[in-house]
Design a protein around this motif. Sequence first.
Motif, short mmCIF file in Angstrom:
data_model
loop_
_atom_site.label_atom_id
_atom_site.label_comp_id
_atom_site.label_asym_id
_atom_site.label_seq_id
_atom_site.Cartn_x
_atom_site.Cartn_y
_atom_site.Cartn_z
N GLY A 56 42.36 26.43 37.12
CA GLY A 56 43.24 27.57 37.08
C GLY A 56 44.52 27.61 37.96
N TYR A 60 48.28 27.51 36.86
CA TYR A 60 48.97 28.49 37.42
C TYR A 60 50.54 27.97 37.84
CZ TYR A 60 51.18 32.43 39.91
OH TYR A 60 51.97 33.44 40.30
N SER A 182 48.35 40.12 35.46
CA SER A 182 46.82 40.11 35.36
C SER A 182 46.29 38.71 35.38
CB SER A 182 46.22 40.85 34.10
OG SER A 182 46.74 40.31 32.77
N GLU A 183 44.84 38.58 35.31
CA GLU A 183 44.16 37.30 35.15
C GLU A 183 42.78 37.42 34.62
OE1 GLU A 183 41.82 36.38 39.29
OE2 GLU A 183 44.14 36.52 39.31
N THR A 185 38.82 35.45 33.84
CA THR A 185 38.02 34.64 34.29
C THR A 185 37.18 33.88 33.16
OG1 THR A 185 37.55 35.66 36.68
CG2 THR A 185 36.04 33.97 36.11
N ASN A 190 39.76 30.82 37.11
CA ASN A 190 40.59 31.95 36.81
C ASN A 190 41.83 31.79 36.39
OD1 ASN A 190 38.68 33.91 38.18
ND2 ASN A 190 39.26 33.47 39.96
N LEU A 191 42.35 32.28 35.08
CA LEU A 191 43.58 31.97 34.66
C LEU A 191 44.39 33.34 34.55
CD1 LEU A 191 42.27 30.26 31.28
CD2 LEU A 191 43.35 29.22 33.23
N LYS A 192 45.65 32.89 35.14
CA LYS A 192 46.83 33.82 35.14
C LYS A 192 47.22 34.16 33.90
CE LYS A 192 46.71 34.69 39.79
NZ LYS A 192 46.45 35.90 40.65
N HIS A 256 56.72 38.87 36.38
CA HIS A 256 55.40 38.55 36.92
C HIS A 256 55.50 38.40 38.46
CE1 HIS A 256 51.82 36.15 37.95
NE2 HIS A 256 52.65 35.15 38.41
N GLN A 260 53.06 40.59 40.47
CA GLN A 260 51.92 39.73 41.28
C GLN A 260 51.97 39.99 42.85
OE1 GLN A 260 49.72 37.80 39.65
NE2 GLN A 260 48.93 37.07 42.02
#
Length: 346
Positions: A56, A60, A182-183, A185, A190-192, A256, A260
């Motif tokens: 992840g 990212y 957001s992200e 799981t 964990n993927l943004k 973002h 973020q």
Amino acid sequence: MEPNRLAAARDDRVATRPLPARLISRPEVGSLVGAIVIFLLFMAVAEPFRNVANVGTILYGASTIGIMAVPVALLMVGGEFDLSTGVAVTTSGLAASLFAWNFGLNVWVGVLLALALSLAIGAFNGWLLLKTGLPSFLVTLGTFFILQGVNLGVTRMLTGNVASSTISDMDGFDSAKEIFGSEVTLGPVNLKVTVLYWVILTSIAAYLLLRTQLGNWIFAVGGDADAARAVGVPVRATKIGLFMAVGFCAWLSGMHLLFQFNTVQSGEGVGKEFIFIIAAVIGGCLLTGGYGSVVGASIGALIFGMTQLGINYAGWNPDWFRAFLGLMLLLATIVNLYVKRKADLR
């Protein structure tokens, strides 16, 4: 016509090229080979690189580059450059934050105003290019310095420092963060949300470039704008549209950045324009225009994502990363010229 000559003519018209020859003529083949080599290298020398949980993080890093590399690749296929992309991302994030904070607006109003500003910057670049006939290198270099100065000057004037004020307690922030910061799981990964946007943008851009009339126009204006204009291609609208596409993606990246980290540094983004261009070149785009691949540009972004973290995971001196950029640019340019010559033989 003699039977043998007739058969030869028929074969010339319908013969299918061997699969290896077709693959080698694709603009993204060099970047794909490079990505495989980089992946195998760091899999061998960096133990953390083999940890699935770090996938992840790698994606990212690649996605933050890829979101901009895709429109930059389209623009390069269309025969133009944009050196203002890095600071344009920062301009968009700052605009949304400063509009909302200084006027007490709902955060979404600032987001939409930032979108309008980003599209206007792209349209201005395209309009000035066509109006003056100057090279896009010079036009967007001027925009780069203008935006860099405005980012710093306006931010310092309104906030008293070089960063935007936090807007995390303002109306609309939470819902905007769900969209832009957001992200999700998936098991240990964990993927943004930027990874999703990157994939969507690549898919849409690849379809437009290879399967639509617009794609034909982009290749045509990049190959020879005068010849394209002579056969009815709307050169002006196509080029301005490409610059506006860059502006849209700069807005998406800027949102973002803002949601973020809650604030935006006014000096952020300087130098990233070269990374976007290098990713596109690694992906198969020629500096002369008329040839390239957005899929290749995304693979180029993935190479950057793997290399940035792979160097750290391997415990190497990160100072060598810049040397890697230069080496990859030179190698990609040579490979792209070779692939282009192979493609011209089709």
